[in-house]
Design a protein around this motif. Structure first.
Motif: not given
Length: 128
Positions: A41-48, A74-75, A92-98, A100-104
């Motif tokens: 989970m720590a590896q992929r956290i926050g992209l989606q 990105s999507e 679902f919202v997918t970000f290009e960076s972790e 940015d996703a955490h800020k959102a």
């Protein structure tokens, strides 16, 4: 009684002579599995991100526009009913960076959008 490890099975304890593959590990089996899940989970956290309680009038374009101030999206997709093609109220919202996703996630969780209180959380992988 013979010497062995005691394991719980069903409603009774039993002695087990054979060693499990995880017996050399310092963690108990359930702790080991939990640690592996946390690392994945720590590896992929926050992209989606999973966004729930959206208005049924929200569109994919509006969802992307809503989250784009926090970084490159990105999507952005809403889940729709197959028969009526109306949104089910989550997406679902997918970000290009972790980052940015955490800020959102921090900014949008619990916010009112189109008169509805929305919730944002990290999307969970479903293994099929």
């Amino acid at each position: 009684m013979s010497r062995g490890t005691t394991q719980y099975q069903g409603s009774a304890f039993k002695n087990v002579k054979e060693r499990s593959p995880l017996s050399s590990c310092q963690l108990a089996p359930h702790q080991f599995v939990w640690t592996v899940k946390k690392k994945k989970m720590a590896q992929r956290i926050g992209l989606q991100l999973f966004v729930s309680r959206l208005s049924s009038y929200t569109t994919n374009h509006e969802l992307k526009r809503l989250f784009s101030p926090f970084g490159a999206v990105s999507e952005a997709r809403l889940v729709v009913e197959s028969k009526t093609l109306r949104p089910k109220g989550f997406g679902f919202v997918t970000f290009e960076s972790e980052a940015d996703a955490h800020k959102a996630l921090k900014a949008m969780n619990g916010r009112i959008v189109n008169g509805r209180l929305i919730f944002v959380e990290v999307a969970k992988d479903t293994e099929r």
